[in-house]
Motif scaffolding. Structure first.
Motif, PDB file in Angstrom:
ATOM      1  N   ILE A  25       0.847  -1.207   0.000  1.00 58.87           N
ATOM      2  CA  ILE A  25       0.000   0.000   0.000  1.00 58.87           C
ATOM      3  C   ILE A  25       0.878   1.252   0.000  1.00 58.87           C
ATOM      4  N   LEU A  26       1.914   1.227   0.843  1.00 59.89           N
ATOM      5  CA  LEU A  26       2.753   2.420   0.972  1.00 59.89           C
ATOM      6  C   LEU A  26       3.616   2.624  -0.272  1.00 59.89           C
ATOM      7  N   ASP A  27       4.050   1.537  -0.877  1.00 60.71           N
ATOM      8  CA  ASP A  27       4.743   1.659  -2.172  1.00 60.71           C
ATOM      9  C   ASP A  27       3.867   2.426  -3.154  1.00 60.71           C
ATOM     10  N   ILE A  28       2.626   2.024  -3.244  1.00 66.56           N
ATOM     11  CA  ILE A  28       1.723   2.663  -4.209  1.00 66.56           C
ATOM     12  C   ILE A  28       1.492   4.119  -3.821  1.00 66.56           C
ATOM     13  N   ALA A  29       1.374   4.363  -2.515  1.00 64.66           N
ATOM     14  CA  ALA A  29       1.223   5.755  -2.069  1.00 64.66           C
ATOM     15  C   ALA A  29       2.432   6.600  -2.460  1.00 64.66           C
ATOM     16  N   ARG A  30       3.599   5.982  -2.459  1.00 62.64           N
ATOM     17  CA  ARG A  30       4.836   6.692  -2.803  1.00 62.64           C
ATOM     18  C   ARG A  30       5.072   6.767  -4.304  1.00 62.64           C
ATOM     19  N   GLY A  31       4.193   6.141  -5.071  1.00 65.02           N
ATOM     20  CA  GLY A  31       4.380   6.169  -6.525  1.00 65.02           C
ATOM     21  C   GLY A  31       5.284   5.072  -7.050  1.00 65.02           C
ATOM     22  N   ILE A  32       5.577   4.095  -6.213  1.00 64.33           N
ATOM     23  CA  ILE A  32       6.383   2.951  -6.666  1.00 64.33           C
ATOM     24  C   ILE A  32       5.458   1.988  -7.390  1.00 64.33           C
ATOM     25  N   ARG A  33       5.710   1.774  -8.678  1.00 62.48           N
ATOM     26  CA  ARG A  33       4.793   0.974  -9.484  1.00 62.48           C
ATOM     27  C   ARG A  33       5.591  -0.035 -10.297  1.00 62.48           C
ATOM     28  N   VAL A  34       5.908  -1.136  -9.669  1.00 64.31           N
ATOM     29  CA  VAL A  34       6.683  -2.178 -10.330  1.00 64.31           C
ATOM     30  C   VAL A  34       5.704  -3.198 -10.917  1.00 64.31           C
ATOM     31  N   SER A  35       6.043  -3.777 -12.057  1.00 62.93           N
ATOM     32  CA  SER A  35       5.197  -4.816 -12.655  1.00 62.93           C
ATOM     33  C   SER A  35       4.975  -5.947 -11.653  1.00 62.93           C
ATOM     34  N   THR A  36       3.812  -6.580 -11.747  1.00 70.18           N
ATOM     35  CA  THR A  36       3.420  -7.617 -10.793  1.00 70.18           C
ATOM     36  C   THR A  36       4.524  -8.646 -10.572  1.00 70.18           C
ATOM     37  N   PHE A  37       5.089  -9.167 -11.658  1.00 71.62           N
ATOM     38  CA  PHE A  37       6.127 -10.189 -11.521  1.00 71.62           C
ATOM     39  C   PHE A  37       7.506  -9.648 -11.900  1.00 71.62           C
ATOM     40  N   GLY A  38       7.685  -8.341 -11.732  1.00 68.18           N
ATOM     41  CA  GLY A  38       9.008  -7.751 -11.896  1.00 68.18           C
ATOM     42  C   GLY A  38       9.312  -7.276 -13.310  1.00 68.18           C
ATOM     43  N   GLN A  39       8.589  -7.748 -14.274  1.00 72.97           N
ATOM     44  CA  GLN A  39       8.728  -7.228 -15.634  1.00 72.97           C
ATOM     45  C   GLN A  39       7.357  -7.331 -16.289  1.00 72.97           C
TER      46      GLN A  39
ATOM     47  N   LEU B 237      18.571  -8.552 -19.648  1.00 69.74           N
ATOM     48  CA  LEU B 237      17.830  -8.817 -18.415  1.00 69.74           C
ATOM     49  C   LEU B 237      17.444  -7.497 -17.733  1.00 69.74           C
ATOM     50  N   LEU B 238      18.396  -6.581 -17.657  1.00 70.64           N
ATOM     51  CA  LEU B 238      18.131  -5.301 -16.986  1.00 70.64           C
ATOM     52  C   LEU B 238      17.084  -4.501 -17.767  1.00 70.64           C
ATOM     53  N   ALA B 239      17.157  -4.560 -19.087  1.00 65.98           N
ATOM     54  CA  ALA B 239      16.178  -3.837 -19.899  1.00 65.98           C
ATOM     55  C   ALA B 239      14.794  -4.468 -19.746  1.00 65.98           C
ATOM     56  N   ALA B 240      14.748  -5.794 -19.658  1.00 66.79           N
ATOM     57  CA  ALA B 240      13.452  -6.464 -19.481  1.00 66.79           C
ATOM     58  C   ALA B 240      12.819  -6.052 -18.161  1.00 66.79           C
ATOM     59  N   ARG B 241      13.649  -5.906 -17.143  1.00 68.34           N
ATOM     60  CA  ARG B 241      13.113  -5.588 -15.813  1.00 68.34           C
ATOM     61  C   ARG B 241      12.729  -4.121 -15.666  1.00 68.34           C
TER      62      ARG B 241
ATOM     63  N   ALA C  92      15.793   3.651 -12.671  1.00 69.99           N
ATOM     64  CA  ALA C  92      15.352   3.388 -14.053  1.00 69.99           C
ATOM     65  C   ALA C  92      13.855   3.085 -14.099  1.00 69.99           C
ATOM     66  N   ARG C  93      13.357   2.426 -13.059  1.00 70.44           N
ATOM     67  CA  ARG C  93      11.935   2.076 -12.995  1.00 70.44           C
ATOM     68  C   ARG C  93      11.061   3.220 -12.485  1.00 70.44           C
ATOM     69  N   GLY C  94      11.685   4.314 -12.128  1.00 68.60           N
ATOM     70  CA  GLY C  94      10.898   5.433 -11.612  1.00 68.60           C
ATOM     71  C   GLY C  94      10.612   5.365 -10.124  1.00 68.60           C
ATOM     72  N   ILE C  95      11.302   4.473  -9.429  1.00 67.76           N
ATOM     73  CA  ILE C  95      11.130   4.395  -7.974  1.00 67.76           C
ATOM     74  C   ILE C  95      11.990   5.480  -7.344  1.00 67.76           C
ATOM     75  N   ARG C  96      11.355   6.414  -6.667  1.00 69.47           N
ATOM     76  CA  ARG C  96      12.084   7.572  -6.142  1.00 69.47           C
ATOM     77  C   ARG C  96      11.701   7.792  -4.689  1.00 69.47           C
ATOM     78  N   VAL C  97      12.351   7.057  -3.823  1.00 67.19           N
ATOM     79  CA  VAL C  97      12.063   7.176  -2.392  1.00 67.19           C
ATOM     80  C   VAL C  97      13.058   8.164  -1.789  1.00 67.19           C
ATOM     81  N   SER C  98      12.618   8.921  -0.792  1.00 58.86           N
ATOM     82  CA  SER C  98      13.519   9.853  -0.110  1.00 58.86           C
ATOM     83  C   SER C  98      14.739   9.105   0.424  1.00 58.86           C
ATOM     84  N   THR C  99      15.859   9.790   0.476  1.00 60.06           N
ATOM     85  CA  THR C  99      17.120   9.167   0.874  1.00 60.06           C
ATOM     86  C   THR C  99      16.982   8.365   2.169  1.00 60.06           C
ATOM     87  N   PHE C 100      16.390   8.958   3.185  1.00 59.52           N
ATOM     88  CA  PHE C 100      16.259   8.268   4.467  1.00 59.52           C
ATOM     89  C   PHE C 100      14.816   7.859   4.740  1.00 59.52           C
ATOM     90  N   GLY C 101      14.051   7.662   3.662  1.00 58.80           N
ATOM     91  CA  GLY C 101      12.715   7.086   3.809  1.00 58.80           C
ATOM     92  C   GLY C 101      11.607   8.106   3.990  1.00 58.80           C
TER      93      GLY C 101
END
Lengths: 434, 434
Positions: free
Chosen positions: A321-335, B34-38, B325-334
């Motif tokens: 839930i918090l990932d989604i709140a933070r805008g973290i949107r990873v594919s269900t199975f990683g790709q 692999l990295l591009a797929a992910r 690369a995936r757009g995950i942008r969490v604050s440095t210390f959370g």
């Protein structure tokens, strides 16, 4: 895209108010400030649904809209995120999840059975709708293993994933060992304690743990979830004698899941295995879970924690839930689901050493005959022990083989049964190199 | 905002081409598909920088632009992400990091010293510039613990974090135990094997591990990094006798970091501790790292893996790169740097049981006098052992105290020194409840 981006509140609809659902709501109520500090947004429960409205769940629910029908909940346009905690591979959980996806909501679920059977279709639907579908709580309870594998080890070609992921089975096996009790008695004990699923085969037959393994396989190897290909064997045939003998030889018996990509295809097994007693897996006690991740760069990562229970499972649901709140949107199975390969299941498991226990009749030449059956099948013996004869005229005999293909072992076992000196079915347990 | 969003290639500038830098480039070259797929994007190295251009690093570098000056690299406008792998708390690493931030690049670093000393300023700068600053590789090598704590356990109020996070110290302690060797000899061995930092105090004095602990504290408790407040004690005074005695009593000695928020303030310690031999921390061998995370919902999560080395550290660096690369942008210390509280350091550590070893002179009443000193300071004795006298006329004496404040123990120690019957300095080691 979806309404769950941005900095307004993240509005939740929660379907299923069992232990986990109530646990999630408790955390959202108690830790509102903490969660807002971490995500920059308010986490707001808007509406809830469960089978029984009147049950006391130990948490204040009066501020939330009630829906009798989880599908109506999933359809509401005032929620951003649908939290599916009903369970069941099909039925309302699946329809509600599909409805949420179709109406543009992100989904967080703890439902391993649903994903093990319909994961590919649901992930595809989510992707096409541009929403997230996440399931940290479906695997190994509070251990953040989905995240560790999908994100933490994303730079690795994964080589093998292993896990003890059914706390009930591990409880039964460690309790048999510590109390010296037979399987049936500990099974009844676990049942009385409420540790078993309504259909206990889900636990002791390895199905529940197999569901989890199939999800980890998909992330680890970029393949479509293939639960039917998981080779399943439960713990029902393990006797105290096996546990005792294994311990004498420096091993412990665990219901161990192993998934690895081999030249022969994807190998997925959930079965009792002997593991070294001094390994992290061998040292695991009671209901605790453990997952071992092996990557080409990182080597071996071991993660241990509670695999079930209100707090741990709610913690995992909150993580999504918090990932989604933070805008973290990873594919269900990683790709992307469309890029997941259809796995070719390995026809046979990698060769291994095996532990064999059988009751040998008290006849001259009996031992020679079973040893011959092993030799004729190409299985060589590493260690052998014969114990004094029982009153009934049979003696327990143990073998530890050298590494051999399972097919060779099976050939040896049928050769043995033809000798006429083996009483009942021999027990064969794989020895896993961890 | 920053150029690293989107689906074009993610363009890297890598400063520092030691083992880790070369390892990162190897993975990017070998696992490009692999990295591009992910991530859905190409991970592209654009430019690199190191002190020595001509050194053979076992990896093809000819395709990348070379910069002699890491600051010039950080300033380039054809990179999205600056990867800082130079090390050093100040100097070029810090200036280059500041430059990258100021010119709008995301930054990934493995530099624990820099973050322990300047983490708050750098995180604030990154936040103001709207860029990410991430450091998975700075703590516990390949173990994805920063991610587990920041994201996986984000729904928890963290209670305590513990870690064995300096592989060299754990190597020295376990090698002393297994080979029965004195500290100095194993220290020289480790030095000859290249396990020690140029300034070995960073390792054996607990400073390196203390840097890591201070970063975990910040994430765990939402506080500003406060390395100067970490109570540091190295392993230099541990003798083989302590290891042996600890083992006899069911303990092992580890250089253990503990951080916990208490009513008395934030307690951060990095010091040798006795931990139960049968606990996961107690079972840790050699250079392996372990981190234990305790949250109010999840309970205890244990993570184990390689704490250093090319592959594991590169794996952690890649994890941050791929997140970005995936757009995950969490604050440095959370959580936003501006919302991190300035911690009030606890004036004293929580009470604990202590292990005490001293050399007692062979005089009548000697034992009574030290026992009296303990009693007068309010320290009660749980276990005591005296061994035969040495040739020199002293006898080793061991105490295990009941739980007491460290101040009471220190009072007892000065009381003992006044008795005139204790030879040299007693060794006092905390017994940690893990």
């Amino acid at each position: 895209m979806t309404t769950s981006h941005g900095t307004g509140p993240l509005r939740l609809g929660i379907a299923g108010l069992g232990t986990v659902g109530a646990g999630v709501i408790k955390i959202i109520q108690r830790r509102a400030d903490l969660l807002a500090a971490r995500t920059g947004r308010e986490i707001q429960v808007v509406a809830i649904s469960a089978r029984n409205r009147d049950k006391d769940r130990g948490v204040r629910l009066s501020g939330y809209d009630w829906e009798d029908d989880p599908i109506a909940l999933a359809r509401r346009d005032d929620i951003d995120l649908f939290v599916e905690l009903m369970g069941g591979s099909d039925g309302p959980a699946k329809v509600a999840t599909e409805t949420a996806i179709a109406t543009g909501k992100d989904v967080v679920t703890a439902n391993k059975a649903m994903l093990a059977l319909h994961g590919q279709a649901l992930a595809t639907a989510a992707e096409e709708a541009g929403v997230a579908l996440r399931f940290e709580a479906a695997v190994a309870g509070g251990i953040p293993v989905v995240k560790a594998l999908t994100e933490g080890l994303a730079g690795n070609e994964v080589q093998r994933v292993m896990g003890v992921m059914n706390g009930t089975c591990n409880y039964i096996l460690t309790r048999m060992e510590s109390a010296g009790l037979p399987y049936d008695e500990v099974f009844e004990e676990a049942n009385a304690l409420g540790y078993l699923e309504a259909d206990p085969t889900l636990d002791v037959g390895g199905i529940d743990a197999g569901h989890k393994l199939s999800l980890l396989s998909s992330i680890a190897f970029g393949t479509q979830v293939d639960f039917p290909a998981v080779e399943l064997e439960g713990i029902q045939r393990i006797e105290f004698a096996d546990i005792e003998q294994a311990r004498d030889m420096g091993y412990r018996i665990k219901l161990l899941g192993v998934t690895q990509m081999t030249g022969r295809g994807l190998e997925q097994r959930m079965s009792p295995c002997l593991v070294p007693a001094d390994s992290p897996l061998g040292q695991l006690e009671g209901g605790t879970n453990m997952v071992v991740l092996e990557g080409d760069a990182v080597g071996q990562i071991v993660m241990r924690g509670a695999g079930a229970g209100e707090g741990p499972t709610a913690s995992a649901v909150l993580s999504d839930i918090l990932d989604i709140a933070r805008g973290i949107r990873v594919s269900t199975f990683g790709q992307p689901a469309s890029s997941l390969q259809k796995p070719k299941p390995a026809k046979a498991a990698a060769p291994a050493a095996f532990y064999l226990r059988m009751q040998l009749q008290d006849k001259p030449g009996a031992l020679a005959r079973v040893a011959t059956a092993l030799g004729e099948a190409g299985v060589s013996i590493n260690r052998m022990r014969q114990y004094s004869h029982h009153a009934e005229g049979t003696a327990p005999v143990l073998f530890v083989t050298h590494k051999c293909p399972r097919a060779a072992l099976d050939a040896a076992l049928s050769g043995m049964s033809r000798t006429g000196v083996v009483e009942g079915e021999p027990v064969a347990i794989r020895i896993e190199e961890v």
